[in-house]
Design a protein around this motif. Structure first.
Motif, PDB file in Angstrom:
ATOM      1  N   VAL A  15      15.708   6.924 -30.397  1.00 30.74           N
ATOM      2  CA  VAL A  15      17.020   6.364 -30.062  1.00 30.74           C
ATOM      3  C   VAL A  15      17.451   5.356 -31.116  1.00 30.74           C
ATOM      4  O   VAL A  15      18.605   5.372 -31.569  1.00 30.74           O
ATOM      5  N   ALA A  16      16.550   4.488 -31.522  1.00 27.46           N
ATOM      6  CA  ALA A  16      16.894   3.471 -32.517  1.00 27.46           C
ATOM      7  C   ALA A  16      17.238   4.111 -33.861  1.00 27.46           C
ATOM      8  O   ALA A  16      18.213   3.721 -34.511  1.00 27.46           O
ATOM      9  N   LEU A  17      16.484   5.103 -34.284  1.00 26.10           N
ATOM     10  CA  LEU A  17      16.765   5.770 -35.554  1.00 26.10           C
ATOM     11  C   LEU A  17      18.052   6.585 -35.494  1.00 26.10           C
ATOM     12  O   LEU A  17      18.821   6.622 -36.450  1.00 26.10           O
ATOM     13  N   PHE A  18      18.294   7.240 -34.371  1.00 23.56           N
ATOM     14  CA  PHE A  18      19.524   8.006 -34.206  1.00 23.56           C
ATOM     15  C   PHE A  18      20.733   7.083 -34.224  1.00 23.56           C
ATOM     16  O   PHE A  18      21.746   7.381 -34.857  1.00 23.56           O
ATOM     17  N   GLU A  19      20.633   5.973 -33.543  1.00 23.82           N
ATOM     18  CA  GLU A  19      21.748   5.022 -33.504  1.00 23.82           C
ATOM     19  C   GLU A  19      21.997   4.425 -34.888  1.00 23.82           C
ATOM     20  O   GLU A  19      23.142   4.192 -35.271  1.00 23.82           O
ATOM     21  N   GLN A  20      20.961   4.203 -35.647  1.00 21.65           N
ATOM     22  CA  GLN A  20      21.099   3.632 -36.983  1.00 21.65           C
ATOM     23  C   GLN A  20      21.775   4.618 -37.939  1.00 21.65           C
ATOM     24  O   GLN A  20      22.458   4.213 -38.872  1.00 21.65           O
ATOM     25  N   SER A  21      21.621   5.902 -37.701  1.00 19.71           N
ATOM     26  CA  SER A  21      22.182   6.900 -38.598  1.00 19.71           C
ATOM     27  C   SER A  21      23.683   7.117 -38.383  1.00 19.71           C
ATOM     28  O   SER A  21      24.323   7.771 -39.208  1.00 19.71           O
ATOM     29  N   ARG A  22      24.229   6.587 -37.315  1.00 19.52           N
ATOM     30  CA  ARG A  22      25.664   6.750 -37.048  1.00 19.52           C
ATOM     31  C   ARG A  22      26.488   5.914 -38.025  1.00 19.52           C
ATOM     32  O   ARG A  22      25.983   4.980 -38.644  1.00 19.52           O
ATOM     33  N   GLU A  24      28.985   3.835 -37.367  1.00 16.81           N
ATOM     34  CA  GLU A  24      29.084   2.468 -36.842  1.00 16.81           C
ATOM     35  C   GLU A  24      28.081   2.314 -35.703  1.00 16.81           C
ATOM     36  O   GLU A  24      28.406   2.556 -34.543  1.00 16.81           O
ATOM     37  N   PRO A  25      26.851   1.917 -36.010  1.00 10.05           N
ATOM     38  CA  PRO A  25      25.834   1.802 -34.956  1.00 10.05           C
ATOM     39  C   PRO A  25      26.140   0.648 -34.004  1.00 10.05           C
ATOM     40  O   PRO A  25      26.663  -0.387 -34.405  1.00 10.05           O
ATOM     41  N   ASN A  26      25.812   0.863 -32.743  1.00 10.41           N
ATOM     42  CA  ASN A  26      25.985  -0.173 -31.735  1.00 10.41           C
ATOM     43  C   ASN A  26      24.778  -1.109 -31.815  1.00 10.41           C
ATOM     44  O   ASN A  26      23.643  -0.710 -31.568  1.00 10.41           O
ATOM     45  N   LYS A  27      25.022  -2.354 -32.147  1.00 14.80           N
ATOM     46  CA  LYS A  27      23.931  -3.315 -32.340  1.00 14.80           C
ATOM     47  C   LYS A  27      23.183  -3.588 -31.046  1.00 14.80           C
ATOM     48  O   LYS A  27      21.972  -3.788 -31.050  1.00 14.80           O
ATOM     49  N   TYR A  28      23.889  -3.587 -29.931  1.00 13.41           N
ATOM     50  CA  TYR A  28      23.253  -3.879 -28.652  1.00 13.41           C
ATOM     51  C   TYR A  28      22.278  -2.775 -28.240  1.00 13.41           C
ATOM     52  O   TYR A  28      21.207  -3.055 -27.691  1.00 13.41           O
ATOM     53  N   ILE A  29      22.631  -1.533 -28.516  1.00 14.04           N
ATOM     54  CA  ILE A  29      21.720  -0.423 -28.212  1.00 14.04           C
ATOM     55  C   ILE A  29      20.481  -0.519 -29.093  1.00 14.04           C
ATOM     56  O   ILE A  29      19.352  -0.326 -28.624  1.00 14.04           O
ATOM     57  N   MET A  30      20.670  -0.844 -30.363  1.00  9.84           N
ATOM     58  CA  MET A  30      19.528  -0.955 -31.271  1.00  9.84           C
ATOM     59  C   MET A  30      18.614  -2.112 -30.878  1.00  9.84           C
ATOM     60  O   MET A  30      17.389  -1.981 -30.902  1.00  9.84           O
TER      61      MET A  30
END
Length: 64
Positions: A15-22, A24-30
Motif C-alpha cells: 500500500v505504501a509503495l503503491f501510494e508513493q507511485s501515484r 499526487e500521493p496522499n501523505k496521510y495514507i502513507m
C-alpha cells in the motif's frame, strides 16, 4: 498469529509503495501505512529472543 503479522507487513508495504507511485500521493495514507508497518514489525520481532538471551542458553548447555 505470526502468519497474520507477516501478511499484514507485506500488505502495508505494498500500500505504501503503491501510494508513493501515484502522481499526487496522499501523505496521510502513507503515514498510516508506515506506522502500522512499524507496529506489525515490532510485534513480530518481539517473539525473537535477543542476542544476550541466546548466549545465556548456549552457555547453560555447555555446562552440562
Amino acid at each position: 498469529m505470526k502468519t497474520i503479522y507477516i501478511l499484514l507487513i507485506f500488505a502495508l508495504a505494498f500500500v505504501a509503495l503503491f501510494e508513493q507511485s501515484r502522481a499526487e500521493p496522499n501523505k496521510y495514507i502513507m503515514i498510516a501505512a508506515m506506522l502500522a508497518f512499524v507496529y506489525g514489525l515490532s510485534r513480530l520481532m518481539s517473539k525473537v529472543p535477543g542476542k544476550g538471551e541466546r548466549n545465556a542458553e548456549d552457555n547453560d548447555d555447555e555446562n552440562i
